[in-house]
Design a protein around this motif. Structure first.
Motif, PDB file in Angstrom:
ATOM      1  N   GLY A   6       0.994  -1.090   0.147  1.00  0.00           N
ATOM      2  CA  GLY A   6       0.118  -0.017  -0.096  1.00  0.00           C
ATOM      3  C   GLY A   6       0.849   1.183  -0.020  1.00  0.00           C
ATOM      4  N   VAL A   7       0.410   2.380   0.135  1.00  0.00           N
ATOM      5  CA  VAL A   7       1.000   3.601   0.308  1.00  0.00           C
ATOM      6  C   VAL A   7       1.926   3.709   1.326  1.00  0.00           C
ATOM      7  CG1 VAL A   7       0.884   6.131   0.291  1.00  0.00           C
ATOM      8  CG2 VAL A   7      -0.671   5.036  -1.132  1.00  0.00           C
ATOM      9  N   PHE A   8       1.510   3.212   2.655  1.00  0.00           N
ATOM     10  CA  PHE A   8       2.113   3.517   3.701  1.00  0.00           C
ATOM     11  C   PHE A   8       2.360   2.256   4.455  1.00  0.00           C
ATOM     12  CE2 PHE A   8      -0.006   7.408   3.577  1.00  0.00           C
ATOM     13  CZ  PHE A   8       0.955   8.185   3.466  1.00  0.00           C
ATOM     14  N   HIS A   9       1.507   1.024   4.099  1.00  0.00           N
ATOM     15  CA  HIS A   9       1.871  -0.140   4.670  1.00  0.00           C
ATOM     16  C   HIS A   9       1.167  -1.268   3.782  1.00  0.00           C
ATOM     17  CE1 HIS A   9      -1.977   1.434   5.852  1.00  0.00           C
ATOM     18  NE2 HIS A   9      -2.471   0.015   6.045  1.00  0.00           N
ATOM     19  N   ASP A  10       1.658  -2.736   4.280  1.00  0.00           N
ATOM     20  CA  ASP A  10       0.963  -3.577   3.394  1.00  0.00           C
ATOM     21  C   ASP A  10      -0.327  -4.094   3.643  1.00  0.00           C
ATOM     22  OD1 ASP A  10       3.743  -4.173   2.504  1.00  0.00           O
ATOM     23  OD2 ASP A  10       4.124  -5.781   3.956  1.00  0.00           O
ATOM     24  N   LEU A  11      -1.001  -4.527   2.560  1.00  0.00           N
ATOM     25  CA  LEU A  11      -2.607  -4.531   2.678  1.00  0.00           C
ATOM     26  C   LEU A  11      -2.835  -6.272   2.141  1.00  0.00           C
ATOM     27  CD1 LEU A  11      -3.715  -1.502   0.729  1.00  0.00           C
ATOM     28  CD2 LEU A  11      -3.861  -2.014   3.328  1.00  0.00           C
ATOM     29  N   ALA A  12      -3.730  -6.645   2.826  1.00  0.00           N
ATOM     30  CA  ALA A  12      -3.939  -8.300   2.479  1.00  0.00           C
ATOM     31  C   ALA A  12      -4.521  -8.269   1.031  1.00  0.00           C
ATOM     32  CB  ALA A  12      -5.219  -8.622   3.528  1.00  0.00           C
TER      33      ALA A  12
END
Length: 104
Positions: free
Chosen positions: A29-35
């Motif tokens: 994602g932009v700032f962190h991992d997404l499922a």
């Protein structure tokens, strides 16, 4: 042919790595991992169609794959003797007191 009830043996579904997350189960994602939503955050999809599997079916399919892998690992750890070596590895109980007799 009419059938009633569940199958006697579970059918193994060929799995492939998810093309969206490349088998990692998460996407950046932009700032962190997404499922990953394309594979139910598992990293695996049906090889033939590219569709996600329901979670309960996914657990079963991964368990079947793990069992096959465990059998292969055990066979590699404990190879079976072949040829003349079998005579020396296995006890044929033909010697005195049930010991191994090789007829050398």
């Amino acid at each position: 042919m009419r059938r009633h009830g569940p199958d006697f043996k579970k059918e193994v579904v060929e799995l492939a790595q998810c093309p969206a997350c490349r088998g990692k189960a998460v996407i950046k994602g932009v700032f962190h991992d997404l499922a990953c939503v394309q594979c139910n955050a598992s990293g695996w999809v049906v090889a033939a169609t590219g569709e996600e599997l329901p979670v309960d079916e996914l657990v079963t399919q991964l368990s079947l794959r793990l069992q096959v892998a465990q059998r292969q690992i055990n066979e590699l750890k404990h190879p079976r003797a072949t040829g003349p070596e079998v005579i020396y590895q296995d006890n044929n109980r033909r010697g005195a007191g049930g010991s191994n007799r090789t007829l050398d």
